[in-house]
Motif scaffolding. Structure first.
Motif, mmCIF file in Angstrom:
data_model
loop_
_atom_site.group_PDB
_atom_site.id
_atom_site.type_symbol
_atom_site.label_atom_id
_atom_site.label_comp_id
_atom_site.label_asym_id
_atom_site.label_seq_id
_atom_site.Cartn_x
_atom_site.Cartn_y
_atom_site.Cartn_z
ATOM 1 N N PRO A 159 -5.972 -52.916 -30.402
ATOM 2 C CA PRO A 159 -4.948 -53.872 -29.985
ATOM 3 C C PRO A 159 -5.447 -54.876 -28.953
ATOM 4 C CG PRO A 159 -4.636 -51.799 -28.853
ATOM 5 C CD PRO A 159 -5.756 -51.571 -29.842
ATOM 6 N N MET A 160 -4.671 -55.930 -28.792
ATOM 7 C CA MET A 160 -4.880 -56.889 -27.702
ATOM 8 C C MET A 160 -4.353 -56.281 -26.402
ATOM 9 S SD MET A 160 -3.588 -60.482 -29.326
ATOM 10 C CE MET A 160 -4.238 -61.165 -30.849
ATOM 11 N N ARG A 161 -4.731 -56.913 -25.265
ATOM 12 C CA ARG A 161 -4.233 -56.439 -23.977
ATOM 13 C C ARG A 161 -4.489 -57.483 -22.898
ATOM 14 N NH1 ARG A 161 -1.017 -51.733 -23.432
ATOM 15 N NH2 ARG A 161 -0.898 -51.240 -21.229
ATOM 16 N N VAL A 162 -3.510 -57.651 -22.028
ATOM 17 C CA VAL A 162 -3.709 -58.505 -20.872
ATOM 18 C C VAL A 162 -4.737 -57.883 -19.940
ATOM 19 C CG1 VAL A 162 -1.896 -57.424 -19.467
ATOM 20 C CG2 VAL A 162 -2.484 -59.817 -19.086
ATOM 21 N N VAL A 163 -5.467 -58.721 -19.228
ATOM 22 C CA VAL A 163 -6.319 -58.247 -18.137
ATOM 23 C C VAL A 163 -5.424 -58.219 -16.902
ATOM 24 C CG1 VAL A 163 -8.377 -58.667 -16.755
ATOM 25 C CG2 VAL A 163 -8.370 -59.234 -19.200
ATOM 26 N N ALA A 164 -4.895 -57.056 -16.593
ATOM 27 C CA ALA A 164 -3.816 -56.929 -15.617
ATOM 28 C C ALA A 164 -4.338 -56.829 -14.180
ATOM 29 C CB ALA A 164 -2.945 -55.729 -15.955
ATOM 30 N N ASP A 165 -4.988 -57.909 -13.737
ATOM 31 C CA ASP A 165 -5.431 -57.949 -12.345
ATOM 32 C C ASP A 165 -5.056 -59.298 -11.750
ATOM 33 O OD1 ASP A 165 -7.286 -59.780 -13.338
ATOM 34 O OD2 ASP A 165 -8.946 -58.359 -13.343
ATOM 35 N N ASN A 166 -5.557 -59.573 -10.548
ATOM 36 C CA ASN A 166 -5.175 -60.808 -9.859
ATOM 37 C C ASN A 166 -5.795 -62.049 -10.480
ATOM 38 O OD1 ASN A 166 -3.842 -59.089 -8.179
ATOM 39 N ND2 ASN A 166 -5.159 -59.399 -6.395
ATOM 40 N N THR A 167 -6.911 -61.897 -11.183
ATOM 41 C CA THR A 167 -7.560 -63.041 -11.832
ATOM 42 C C THR A 167 -6.920 -63.335 -13.174
ATOM 43 O OG1 THR A 167 -9.646 -62.492 -10.748
ATOM 44 C CG2 THR A 167 -9.756 -63.951 -12.670
ATOM 45 N N GLY A 168 -6.511 -62.291 -13.869
ATOM 46 C CA GLY A 168 -5.843 -62.441 -15.150
ATOM 47 C C GLY A 168 -6.808 -62.646 -16.297
ATOM 48 N N GLY A 169 -6.249 -62.706 -17.487
ATOM 49 C CA GLY A 169 -7.048 -62.904 -18.680
ATOM 50 C C GLY A 169 -6.439 -62.170 -19.856
ATOM 51 N N TRP A 170 -7.248 -61.974 -20.917
ATOM 52 C CA TRP A 170 -6.745 -61.364 -22.145
ATOM 53 C C TRP A 170 -7.907 -60.866 -22.976
ATOM 54 C CZ3 TRP A 170 -1.567 -60.866 -23.226
ATOM 55 C CH2 TRP A 170 -1.207 -60.419 -24.500
ATOM 56 N N THR A 171 -7.736 -59.725 -23.596
ATOM 57 C CA THR A 171 -8.709 -59.234 -24.573
ATOM 58 C C THR A 171 -8.020 -59.161 -25.929
ATOM 59 O OG1 THR A 171 -8.158 -56.920 -24.088
ATOM 60 C CG2 THR A 171 -9.972 -57.900 -22.845
#
Length: 521
Positions: A159-171
């Motif tokens: 699955p996809m997933r957000v990069v759940a930190d202060n910088t952010g992002g997505w996989t």
């Protein structure tokens, strides 16, 4: 089979007892050069605690052009005596010709060999090439990270997933434009007021046109149109079986149970793609706009919101339930989770007390198709090129709560009374303002029916309701609702209510001249 023939067959075979009931369900789905067959057999017939008929099995037949009328009419696929053999796991039947109509019969028989030849045991299928994605929601599992199970062509995907930190992002996991037509057809554009595409935006920086150099109009308040993302036509099938809610998504209509409510125009025609606003709506010269760099429109009645949206042109309106429901399902499909904040990003979800706490539009002009942050960053998240969870509730058409019942309508025209809507007969229960614990699915979508969950169980989002009036739905949540945000449902507000925490977006249906080639790379 004629009534006479049926009656004669029964009379001739009375010595063999009575025939079994019809199969509970025969589900035949088209494949490329074949068919996928699932059968729920009938139960034994019991009257006054006396066993009258024992079901021994059923005979699977296929016939080209016309339906089988007897157990010997057509090509035998299999005589099934293990009754649950194809109840959950489908039989894959190949060797068929695409575009040709076939009929599949599952005629049940008793232990004396007496068959039920009723036409209710027959289903039609037309094999064709297609792409089919899906998942089921295990209703017995309260864990949002394990209750969703991939099936069909995405069964082995990550699955996809957000990069759940202060910088952010997505996989993006295994999902890509190469294997998913939904992503291929999801593109950012500037769209004119007449609903035609003007030009494509750079996918990683919307301030530029597709060439990545030329400045775009994404922040131009005088532009005669709006920033919109396309979603290609998706046919959806929804059904519940054995405590599992199934959601299937296809690029073609495999059978009559696949519908395209989110892509249906007012005249009943189907769009080859539809538009989703990239930003929360802003009020500019009495028009509800999707333009970057603006403050969100709030403190308007629902009637005013609709008027401002329609001021863009004949094809424009505020949001509608069928497209929001589809977005929620795509969020679940891509992330394999029902915790939208953990999976997609928290958004601007907490600490809000006034309109100044709402995010300005275009906060995420860069970063690509998906982006989000963890719980410590109070910014919108982005899904399929569209900013979401920007701090205000979104008021939508197509979902009303009338006298304590959900009323739903998938396409225009909409109204505020429920006239012409489908009365689902479903209600929300539990303490208003609690977390959604249970939802019931119909062909139109999922409706919260019981509150009492939590921020990390079941659906992790909130529900509010008022059964004593006609409520116009709001969705997703506001920055005053904290962890209740995500896919929240608020059916506790009259359309006349105006609030700093209520907003809307301008949506556009495509003109009838639109074709799928408009959004091909």
């Amino acid at each position: 089979m004629s009534d006479f023939v049926a009656a004669k067959y029964i009379l001739d075979n009375m010595k063999n007892g009575i025939a079994p009931d019809n199969v509970e369900a025969i589900n035949v789905m088209a494949m490329d050069g074949g068919a996928k067959i699932r059968v729920r057999p009938p139960k034994d017939t019991v009257i006054d605690n006396q066993l009258i008929c024992t079901v021994k099995g059923y005979r699977l037949l296929i016939k080209e052009g016309t339906a089988p009328e007897t157990e010997d009419d057509g090509t035998l696929i299999e005589e099934v005596t293990q009754l649950d053999k194809y109840k959950a796991n489908a039989l894959l039947h190949s060797g068929l010709v695409n575009g040709t109509t076939y009929y599949v019969a599952a005629f049940p028989f008793n232990d004396y060999g007496l068959f039920n030849r009723n036409a209710a045991n027959v289903a039609k299928v037309v094999p064709q090439a297609y792409t089919l994605f899906g998942y089921y929601d295990d209703l017995t599992d309260s864990n949002p990270e394990t209750k969703i199970h991939y099936i069909e062509m995405n069964a082995g995907f990550e699955p996809m997933r957000v990069v759940a930190d202060n910088t952010g992002g997505w996989t993006e996991g295994t999902w890509s434009e190469e294997n998913c037509w939904i992503l291929r057809g999801n593109r950012p554009y500037m769209v004119k007021n007449d609903g035609t595409i003007d030009y494509e935006l750079c996918h990683t920086d919307y301030s530029k046109k597709i060439d990545g150099v030329t400045a775009s109009d994404v922040s131009n308040a005088t532009y005669a149109g709006n920033a919109m993302a396309t979603i290609p036509l998706i046919w959806v099938k929804r059904y519940t079986e054995d405590n599992k809610q199934y959601h299937l998504f296809c690029d073609t209509q495999l059978d009559d149970d696949f519908t395209a409510g989110a892509f249906t125009r007012a005249d009943g025609s189907i769009e080859p793609y539809t538009f989703y606003p990239m930003f929360t709506g802003s009020l500019i010269l009495n028009k509800l706009r999707s333009i970057a760099g603006q403050g969100q429109m709030t403190s308007q009645t629902g009637t005013n919101e609709i008027t401002f949206a329609k001021n863009n042109g004949a094809l424009w309106n505020t949001g509608y339930f069928s497209i929001v429901q589809l977005r929620w399902e795509l969020e679940t499909l891509f992330t394999r989770s029902t915790n939208k904040q953990d999976a997609c990003g928290y958004g601007n979800y907490t600490g809000g007390t006034q309109a100044n706490n709402l995010s300005r539009t275009g906060t995420l002009l860069t970063g690509g198709r998906f982006y989000g942050y963890g719980s410590k960053v109070n910014k919108p998240r982005k899904f399929m090129h569209c900013e979401q969870q920007a701090g205000a509730w979104e008021r939508i058409n197509g979902l009303l709560y009338v006298g304590g019942k959900y009323y739903v309508k998938e396409s225009e025209p909409y109204n505020e009374t429920g006239d012409g809507y489908i009365n689902t007969g479903l209600s929300m229960s539990g303490t208003s303002g609690g977390y959604i614990k249970k939802q019931v699915m119909t062909k139109q979508g999922c409706f919260p029916t019981e509150l009492g969950g939590s921020s990390d169980t079941y659906y992790c989002c909130g529900g509010w309701y008022n059964a004593g009036q006609v409520d116009h739905a709001l969705v997703d949540g506001s920055c005053a609702d904290s962890l209740l945000c995500g896919g929240a449902v608020y059916v506790g507000s009259l359309v006349s209510v105006a609030s700093w925490g209520f907003s809307a977006r301008p949506y556009c249906k495509t003109p009838t001249t639109a074709t799928a080639s408009d959004i091909e790379a």
